[in-house]
Design a protein around this motif. Sequence first.
Motif, PDB file in Angstrom:
ATOM      1  N   TYR A 217       0.860  -1.173   0.000  1.00 33.74           N
ATOM      2  CA  TYR A 217       0.000   0.000   0.000  1.00 33.74           C
ATOM      3  C   TYR A 217       0.901   1.229   0.000  1.00 33.74           C
ATOM      4  CZ  TYR A 217      -4.184  -2.722   1.241  1.00 33.74           C
ATOM      5  OH  TYR A 217      -5.242  -3.593   1.244  1.00 33.74           O
ATOM      6  N   ARG A 218       0.296   2.369  -0.276  1.00 32.17           N
ATOM      7  CA  ARG A 218       1.039   3.611  -0.138  1.00 32.17           C
ATOM      8  C   ARG A 218       0.123   4.722   0.358  1.00 32.17           C
ATOM      9  NH1 ARG A 218       2.471   4.949  -6.499  1.00 32.17           N
ATOM     10  NH2 ARG A 218       0.355   5.518  -7.186  1.00 32.17           N
ATOM     11  N   GLN A 219       0.742   5.664   1.049  1.00 37.46           N
ATOM     12  CA  GLN A 219      -0.014   6.788   1.586  1.00 37.46           C
ATOM     13  C   GLN A 219       0.808   8.054   1.450  1.00 37.46           C
ATOM     14  OE1 GLN A 219      -1.435   6.221   5.624  1.00 37.46           O
ATOM     15  NE2 GLN A 219      -3.030   7.740   5.325  1.00 37.46           N
ATOM     16  N   ALA A 220       0.281   8.981   0.675  1.00 38.45           N
ATOM     17  CA  ALA A 220       0.909  10.281   0.505  1.00 38.45           C
ATOM     18  C   ALA A 220       0.367  11.232   1.573  1.00 38.45           C
ATOM     19  CB  ALA A 220       0.644  10.824  -0.887  1.00 38.45           C
ATOM     20  N   PRO A 221       1.109  12.296   1.889  1.00 40.50           N
ATOM     21  CA  PRO A 221       0.650  13.243   2.917  1.00 40.50           C
ATOM     22  C   PRO A 221      -0.732  13.798   2.603  1.00 40.50           C
ATOM     23  CG  PRO A 221       2.933  13.663   2.376  1.00 40.50           C
ATOM     24  CD  PRO A 221       2.442  12.640   1.383  1.00 40.50           C
ATOM     25  N   GLY A 222      -1.621  13.721   3.567  1.00 43.85           N
ATOM     26  CA  GLY A 222      -2.961  14.258   3.405  1.00 43.85           C
ATOM     27  C   GLY A 222      -3.890  13.412   2.567  1.00 43.85           C
ATOM     28  N   LYS A 223      -3.447  12.223   2.171  1.00 44.14           N
ATOM     29  CA  LYS A 223      -4.278  11.367   1.332  1.00 44.14           C
ATOM     30  C   LYS A 223      -4.543  10.039   2.032  1.00 44.14           C
ATOM     31  CE  LYS A 223      -2.903  13.341  -3.100  1.00 44.14           C
ATOM     32  NZ  LYS A 223      -2.438  13.035  -4.493  1.00 44.14           N
ATOM     33  N   GLN A 224      -5.512   9.311   1.528  1.00 41.57           N
ATOM     34  CA  GLN A 224      -5.843   8.024   2.109  1.00 41.57           C
ATOM     35  C   GLN A 224      -4.823   6.972   1.688  1.00 41.57           C
ATOM     36  OE1 GLN A 224      -9.741   7.118   0.517  1.00 41.57           O
ATOM     37  NE2 GLN A 224      -8.906   6.179  -1.315  1.00 41.57           N
ATOM     38  N   ARG A 225      -4.816   5.892   2.432  1.00 37.72           N
ATOM     39  CA  ARG A 225      -3.944   4.768   2.107  1.00 37.72           C
ATOM     40  C   ARG A 225      -4.577   3.963   0.969  1.00 37.72           C
ATOM     41  NH1 ARG A 225      -1.915   1.149   7.038  1.00 37.72           N
ATOM     42  NH2 ARG A 225      -1.129   3.224   7.569  1.00 37.72           N
ATOM     43  N   ASP A 226      -3.823   3.750  -0.090  1.00 40.42           N
ATOM     44  CA  ASP A 226      -4.318   3.037  -1.267  1.00 40.42           C
ATOM     45  C   ASP A 226      -3.498   1.780  -1.527  1.00 40.42           C
ATOM     46  OD1 ASP A 226      -4.846   6.187  -2.913  1.00 40.42           O
ATOM     47  OD2 ASP A 226      -6.325   4.933  -1.897  1.00 40.42           O
ATOM     48  N   VAL A 227      -4.156   0.775  -2.028  1.00 39.15           N
ATOM     49  CA  VAL A 227      -3.457  -0.452  -2.396  1.00 39.15           C
ATOM     50  C   VAL A 227      -2.697  -0.218  -3.693  1.00 39.15           C
ATOM     51  CG1 VAL A 227      -5.464  -1.388  -3.602  1.00 39.15           C
ATOM     52  CG2 VAL A 227      -3.687  -2.935  -2.739  1.00 39.15           C
ATOM     53  N   VAL A 228      -1.495  -0.730  -3.739  1.00 40.42           N
ATOM     54  CA  VAL A 228      -0.641  -0.611  -4.926  1.00 40.42           C
ATOM     55  C   VAL A 228      -0.618  -1.923  -5.694  1.00 40.42           C
ATOM     56  CG1 VAL A 228       1.714  -0.202  -5.742  1.00 40.42           C
ATOM     57  CG2 VAL A 228       0.797   1.150  -3.836  1.00 40.42           C
ATOM     58  N   ALA A 229      -0.360  -3.013  -4.971  1.00 37.19           N
ATOM     59  CA  ALA A 229      -0.256  -4.322  -5.608  1.00 37.19           C
ATOM     60  C   ALA A 229      -0.487  -5.404  -4.566  1.00 37.19           C
ATOM     61  CB  ALA A 229       1.106  -4.502  -6.269  1.00 37.19           C
ATOM     62  N   THR A 230      -1.031  -6.530  -5.033  1.00 32.35           N
ATOM     63  CA  THR A 230      -1.257  -7.664  -4.138  1.00 32.35           C
ATOM     64  C   THR A 230      -0.772  -8.946  -4.796  1.00 32.35           C
ATOM     65  OG1 THR A 230      -3.453  -8.257  -4.956  1.00 32.35           O
ATOM     66  CG2 THR A 230      -3.351  -6.528  -3.281  1.00 32.35           C
ATOM     67  N   ILE A 231      -0.452  -9.927  -3.964  1.00 36.58           N
ATOM     68  CA  ILE A 231      -0.081 -11.246  -4.470  1.00 36.58           C
ATOM     69  C   ILE A 231      -0.646 -12.276  -3.512  1.00 36.58           C
ATOM     70  CG2 ILE A 231       2.183 -11.181  -3.329  1.00 36.58           C
ATOM     71  CD1 ILE A 231       3.233 -12.778  -5.827  1.00 36.58           C
ATOM     72  N   THR A 232      -1.334 -13.272  -4.064  1.00 41.11           N
ATOM     73  CA  THR A 232      -1.962 -14.287  -3.230  1.00 41.11           C
ATOM     74  C   THR A 232      -0.989 -15.416  -2.912  1.00 41.11           C
ATOM     75  OG1 THR A 232      -2.720 -15.658  -5.063  1.00 41.11           O
ATOM     76  CG2 THR A 232      -4.130 -13.814  -4.407  1.00 41.11           C
TER      77      THR A 232
ATOM     78  N   GLY B 237       0.164 -17.016  -5.906  1.00 42.88           N
ATOM     79  CA  GLY B 237       0.987 -16.246  -6.825  1.00 42.88           C
ATOM     80  C   GLY B 237       0.216 -15.328  -7.759  1.00 42.88           C
ATOM     81  N   ARG B 238      -1.095 -15.246  -7.591  1.00 44.51           N
ATOM     82  CA  ARG B 238      -1.888 -14.361  -8.446  1.00 44.51           C
ATOM     83  C   ARG B 238      -1.659 -12.913  -8.015  1.00 44.51           C
ATOM     84  NH1 ARG B 238      -7.939 -16.114  -9.309  1.00 44.51           N
ATOM     85  NH2 ARG B 238      -6.739 -17.890 -10.104  1.00 44.51           N
ATOM     86  N   THR B 239      -1.491 -12.017  -8.984  1.00 38.86           N
ATOM     87  CA  THR B 239      -1.180 -10.630  -8.690  1.00 38.86           C
ATOM     88  C   THR B 239      -2.257  -9.677  -9.207  1.00 38.86           C
ATOM     89  OG1 THR B 239       0.096 -10.385 -10.730  1.00 38.86           O
ATOM     90  CG2 THR B 239       1.308 -11.067  -8.766  1.00 38.86           C
ATOM     91  N   THR B 240      -2.380  -8.549  -8.536  1.00 36.63           N
ATOM     92  CA  THR B 240      -3.229  -7.454  -8.990  1.00 36.63           C
ATOM     93  C   THR B 240      -2.470  -6.157  -8.789  1.00 36.63           C
ATOM     94  OG1 THR B 240      -4.295  -7.042  -6.852  1.00 36.63           O
ATOM     95  CG2 THR B 240      -5.320  -8.693  -8.287  1.00 36.63           C
ATOM     96  N   TYR B 241      -2.821  -5.156  -9.590  1.00 34.99           N
ATOM     97  CA  TYR B 241      -2.152  -3.863  -9.525  1.00 34.99           C
ATOM     98  C   TYR B 241      -3.153  -2.722  -9.611  1.00 34.99           C
ATOM     99  CZ  TYR B 241       2.088  -6.530 -10.545  1.00 34.99           C
ATOM    100  OH  TYR B 241       3.120  -7.431 -10.493  1.00 34.99           O
ATOM    101  N   ALA B 242      -2.832  -1.629  -8.959  1.00 37.97           N
ATOM    102  CA  ALA B 242      -3.583  -0.408  -9.158  1.00 37.97           C
ATOM    103  C   ALA B 242      -3.351   0.074 -10.586  1.00 37.97           C
ATOM    104  CB  ALA B 242      -3.133   0.662  -8.160  1.00 37.97           C
ATOM    105  N   ASP B 243      -4.365   0.682 -11.173  1.00 34.14           N
ATOM    106  CA  ASP B 243      -4.236   1.140 -12.558  1.00 34.14           C
ATOM    107  C   ASP B 243      -3.062   2.099 -12.733  1.00 34.14           C
ATOM    108  OD1 ASP B 243      -7.825   1.291 -13.245  1.00 34.14           O
ATOM    109  OD2 ASP B 243      -6.380  -0.363 -13.363  1.00 34.14           O
ATOM    110  N   SER B 244      -2.799   2.893 -11.713  1.00 35.45           N
ATOM    111  CA  SER B 244      -1.754   3.911 -11.807  1.00 35.45           C
ATOM    112  C   SER B 244      -0.341   3.343 -11.885  1.00 35.45           C
ATOM    113  CB  SER B 244      -1.848   4.867 -10.617  1.00 35.45           C
ATOM    114  OG  SER B 244      -1.693   4.166  -9.403  1.00 35.45           O
ATOM    115  N   VAL B 245      -0.181   2.065 -11.526  1.00 35.60           N
ATOM    116  CA  VAL B 245       1.169   1.486 -11.535  1.00 35.60           C
ATOM    117  C   VAL B 245       1.321   0.323 -12.508  1.00 35.60           C
ATOM    118  CG1 VAL B 245       1.448   2.164  -9.127  1.00 35.60           C
ATOM    119  CG2 VAL B 245       0.819  -0.196  -9.670  1.00 35.60           C
ATOM    120  N   LYS B 246       0.243  -0.058 -13.163  1.00 38.61           N
ATOM    121  CA  LYS B 246       0.310  -1.179 -14.105  1.00 38.61           C
ATOM    122  C   LYS B 246       1.347  -0.916 -15.185  1.00 38.61           C
ATOM    123  CE  LYS B 246      -4.341  -3.106 -13.673  1.00 38.61           C
ATOM    124  NZ  LYS B 246      -5.672  -3.267 -14.313  1.00 38.61           N
TER     125      LYS B 246
END
Length: 119
Positions: A36-51, A54-63
């Motif tokens: 996850y990542r959290q910028a100052p003054g912003k909410q915590r957002d998921v960036v990438a996951t792995i089960t 081994g299955r992975t997912t990504y936020a659109d902004s980092v794909k």
Amino acid sequence: VQLQASGGGLVQAGGSLRLSCAASGSGFVIHGMAWYRQAPGKQRDVVATITGGGRTTYADSVKGRFTISRDVAKNTVYLQMDSLKPEDTAVYLCKVDFIGVRSGYDTVWGQGTQVTVSS
């Protein structure tokens, strides 16, 4: 279960960084890991996951720029970040979902590592 994250730092736009997060302890089995990542003054957002499988997912902004991977034997998750942009600047936190002998299904967060991308 405890997590130790590392690999953050300052990099110029277009550069790369690799984050690591190692889980330690005993009597647990990991079934999911995430960044996850959290910028100052912003909410915590998921960036990438792995089960666990081994299955992975990504936020659109980092794909296409970030890659999550894991080393099962080392209980470690990685985040390879390429083509970094100033908007990627944030505190990056790892999260591990596990099944503990004593705790059952549980979640633990790492302490966070700062990533700063200069323009």
